[in-house]
Design a protein around this motif. Structure first.
Motif, PDB file in Angstrom:
ATOM      1  N   VAL A  86       8.171  54.176 -25.182  1.00  0.00           N
ATOM      2  CA  VAL A  86       8.592  52.810 -24.899  1.00  0.00           C
ATOM      3  C   VAL A  86       9.456  52.809 -23.636  1.00  0.00           C
ATOM      4  O   VAL A  86      10.458  53.525 -23.555  1.00  0.00           O
ATOM      5  CB  VAL A  86       9.382  52.206 -26.073  1.00  0.00           C
ATOM      6  N   PHE A  87       9.042  52.002 -22.678  1.00  0.00           N
ATOM      7  CA  PHE A  87       9.768  51.885 -21.414  1.00  0.00           C
ATOM      8  C   PHE A  87      10.148  50.425 -21.154  1.00  0.00           C
ATOM      9  O   PHE A  87       9.378  49.509 -21.435  1.00  0.00           O
ATOM     10  CB  PHE A  87       8.904  52.369 -20.247  1.00  0.00           C
ATOM     11  N   ILE A  88      11.347  50.238 -20.625  1.00  0.00           N
ATOM     12  CA  ILE A  88      11.710  48.962 -20.028  1.00  0.00           C
ATOM     13  C   ILE A  88      11.085  48.931 -18.639  1.00  0.00           C
ATOM     14  O   ILE A  88      11.149  49.918 -17.902  1.00  0.00           O
ATOM     15  CB  ILE A  88      13.251  48.836 -19.903  1.00  0.00           C
ATOM     16  N   ASN A  89      10.481  47.816 -18.255  1.00  0.00           N
ATOM     17  CA  ASN A  89       9.905  47.658 -16.913  1.00  0.00           C
ATOM     18  C   ASN A  89      10.396  46.326 -16.361  1.00  0.00           C
ATOM     19  O   ASN A  89       9.847  45.271 -16.660  1.00  0.00           O
ATOM     20  CB  ASN A  89       8.381  47.706 -16.976  1.00  0.00           C
ATOM     21  N   SER A  90      11.451  46.396 -15.563  1.00  0.00           N
ATOM     22  CA  SER A  90      12.194  45.186 -15.213  1.00  0.00           C
ATOM     23  C   SER A  90      12.357  45.001 -13.713  1.00  0.00           C
ATOM     24  O   SER A  90      12.334  45.958 -12.945  1.00  0.00           O
ATOM     25  CB  SER A  90      13.587  45.262 -15.860  1.00  0.00           C
ATOM     26  N   GLY A  91      12.568  43.749 -13.326  1.00  0.00           N
ATOM     27  CA  GLY A  91      12.987  43.455 -11.962  1.00  0.00           C
ATOM     28  C   GLY A  91      14.447  43.812 -11.739  1.00  0.00           C
ATOM     29  O   GLY A  91      14.884  43.955 -10.594  1.00  0.00           O
ATOM     30  N   ARG A  92      15.203  43.955 -12.801  1.00  0.00           N
ATOM     31  CA  ARG A  92      16.610  44.325 -12.670  1.00  0.00           C
ATOM     32  C   ARG A  92      16.738  45.736 -12.106  1.00  0.00           C
ATOM     33  O   ARG A  92      16.012  46.638 -12.526  1.00  0.00           O
ATOM     34  CB  ARG A  92      17.305  44.304 -14.033  1.00  0.00           C
ATOM     35  N   THR A  93      17.676  45.925 -11.194  1.00  0.00           N
ATOM     36  CA  THR A  93      17.964  47.270 -10.720  1.00  0.00           C
ATOM     37  C   THR A  93      18.770  48.018 -11.781  1.00  0.00           C
ATOM     38  O   THR A  93      19.220  47.435 -12.767  1.00  0.00           O
ATOM     39  CB  THR A  93      18.711  47.246  -9.375  1.00  0.00           C
ATOM     40  N   ASP A  94      18.953  49.321 -11.561  1.00  0.00           N
ATOM     41  CA  ASP A  94      19.544  50.207 -12.576  1.00  0.00           C
ATOM     42  C   ASP A  94      20.878  49.674 -13.104  1.00  0.00           C
ATOM     43  O   ASP A  94      21.130  49.666 -14.313  1.00  0.00           O
ATOM     44  CB  ASP A  94      19.723  51.603 -11.977  1.00  0.00           C
ATOM     45  N   CYS A  95      21.747  49.222 -12.203  1.00  0.00           N
ATOM     46  CA  CYS A  95      23.074  48.778 -12.649  1.00  0.00           C
ATOM     47  C   CYS A  95      22.997  47.565 -13.571  1.00  0.00           C
ATOM     48  O   CYS A  95      23.865  47.364 -14.422  1.00  0.00           O
ATOM     49  CB  CYS A  95      23.973  48.476 -11.447  1.00  0.00           C
ATOM     50  N   LEU A  96      21.956  46.749 -13.430  1.00  0.00           N
ATOM     51  CA  LEU A  96      21.833  45.518 -14.219  1.00  0.00           C
ATOM     52  C   LEU A  96      21.158  45.734 -15.570  1.00  0.00           C
ATOM     53  O   LEU A  96      21.017  44.800 -16.350  1.00  0.00           O
ATOM     54  CB  LEU A  96      21.057  44.468 -13.419  1.00  0.00           C
ATOM     55  N   ILE A  97      20.754  46.977 -15.846  1.00  0.00           N
ATOM     56  CA  ILE A  97      20.097  47.278 -17.120  1.00  0.00           C
ATOM     57  C   ILE A  97      21.088  47.820 -18.146  1.00  0.00           C
ATOM     58  O   ILE A  97      20.785  47.925 -19.329  1.00  0.00           O
ATOM     59  CB  ILE A  97      18.918  48.247 -16.873  1.00  0.00           C
ATOM     60  N   GLY A  98      22.316  48.118 -17.705  1.00  0.00           N
ATOM     61  CA  GLY A  98      23.305  48.732 -18.589  1.00  0.00           C
ATOM     62  C   GLY A  98      23.524  48.003 -19.891  1.00  0.00           C
ATOM     63  O   GLY A  98      23.624  48.624 -20.964  1.00  0.00           O
ATOM     64  N   SER A  99      23.584  46.680 -19.838  1.00  0.00           N
ATOM     65  CA  SER A  99      23.831  45.904 -21.053  1.00  0.00           C
ATOM     66  C   SER A  99      22.673  46.018 -22.044  1.00  0.00           C
ATOM     67  O   SER A  99      22.875  45.988 -23.264  1.00  0.00           O
ATOM     68  CB  SER A  99      24.058  44.432 -20.699  1.00  0.00           C
ATOM     69  N   ILE A 100      21.456  46.185 -21.544  1.00  0.00           N
ATOM     70  CA  ILE A 100      20.284  46.339 -22.404  1.00  0.00           C
ATOM     71  C   ILE A 100      20.272  47.726 -23.041  1.00  0.00           C
ATOM     72  O   ILE A 100      19.874  47.899 -24.201  1.00  0.00           O
ATOM     73  CB  ILE A 100      18.988  46.102 -21.594  1.00  0.00           C
ATOM     74  N   LYS A 101      20.721  48.732 -22.284  1.00  0.00           N
ATOM     75  CA  LYS A 101      20.771  50.101 -22.816  1.00  0.00           C
ATOM     76  C   LYS A 101      21.631  50.178 -24.074  1.00  0.00           C
ATOM     77  O   LYS A 101      21.382  50.998 -24.951  1.00  0.00           O
ATOM     78  CB  LYS A 101      21.311  51.059 -21.755  1.00  0.00           C
ATOM     79  N   GLU A 102      22.646  49.315 -24.129  1.00  0.00           N
ATOM     80  CA  GLU A 102      23.543  49.312 -25.287  1.00  0.00           C
ATOM     81  C   GLU A 102      22.909  48.627 -26.504  1.00  0.00           C
ATOM     82  O   GLU A 102      23.354  48.819 -27.633  1.00  0.00           O
ATOM     83  CB  GLU A 102      24.851  48.602 -24.924  1.00  0.00           C
TER      84      GLU A 102
END
Length: 265
Positions: A42-58
């Protein structure tokens, strides 16, 4: 369910993450956990750059992240690929945005960069507030040249010369119309599709064993590329010609519904 390993790629906003209640549904978390137990990736595939994915990682456990429309790819904590816009080109982009009377945000791996002062465009100020709240607002503005960025977004209003901006930006960027005067700008050699291609090559997974989940125009490249395309209930019509399965809205357990129907969870 087939024992063959599948690769699943999820957009974030409007697909995995509800823009209504600002959360990932418990049903989606459970379905993704079950898919991973079944041996799928399972991969996230987003327009968000790495720094903007932090909240989703949690909020959810996955196997990797395709960030910034294919500009950075991470698999199991290993960076497979990362590309920033060349420094001098980045300086030129800031000039072009301002020359044609647009405003926006420069999105880097570690931070996001805004012009100093209050923007006349309320969408920019709303985005600045969100980025600052999540701890991703850089202290550096557009006048400083001590950083690089991976992609950028711009906003336009009736004062903006969008056609002039597009001509000046040239063919080395794809300008994705997200609606309501919002445009996502990505180096043309990268996309959500190129991210999937790299991940599949890394793991040796076939394209027919790949499933993509999305809802908006920046998902178009992965819908054009993949064979199994799951379209959320609320979606951009541009994706409809490529959809192979229609599901419900994210808030109505659309991810879990599709995954169970398709035998993935």
């Amino acid at each position: 369910m087939s024992e063959k390993r599948k690769a699943l790629f999820f957009d974030i906003d409007g697909t995995l993450f509800s823009e209504v209640n600002r959360n990932v549904p418990e049903s989606a978390k459970e379905a993704i956990a079950q898919a991973r137990k079944n041996g799928h990736l399972v991969f996230i595939n987003s327009g968000r750059t790495d720094c903007l994915i932090g909240s989703i990682k949690e909020l959810i456990q996955v196997d990797g992240y395709c960030c910034g429309c294919g500009t950075r790819i991470i698999a199991e904590d290993q960076v497979l690929f990362s590309a920033a816009i060349p420094h001098e080109r980045g300086i030129e982009i800031k000039r072009i945005i301002q020359e044609y009377d647009l405003d926006g945000v420069l999105e880097g791996t570690e931070s996001c960069y805004f012009k100093e002062g209050t923007s006349r465009l309320p969408q920019v100020e709303r985005m600045r507030q969100i980025v600052e709240r999540e701890g991703n607002l850089s202290p550096y503005g557009w006048d400083e040249d001590c950083y690089d960025f991976d992609k950028f977004c711009v906003f336009a209003d009736e004062k903006s010369d969008l056609k002039g901006f597009s001509r000046a930006l040239g063919l080395d960027f794809e300008i994705i119309d997200r609606g309501s005067g919002f445009y996502e700008c990505v180096p043309s050699q990268y996309s959500k599709a190129t991210a999937i291609e790299l991940v599949l090559k890394h793991y040796g997974i076939a394209l027919e064993d790949t499933y993509v989940f999305g809802d908006s125009t920046n998902d178009l490249s992965m819908f054009e590329y993949a064979k199994n395309c799951i379209l959320m209930g609320h979606h951009s019509v541009e994706l409809e010609p490529y959809a192979t399965f229609y599901t419900k809205n994210v808030e109505d357990d659309g991810v879990a519904y599709a995954m169970k129907k398709l035998g993935l969870a």
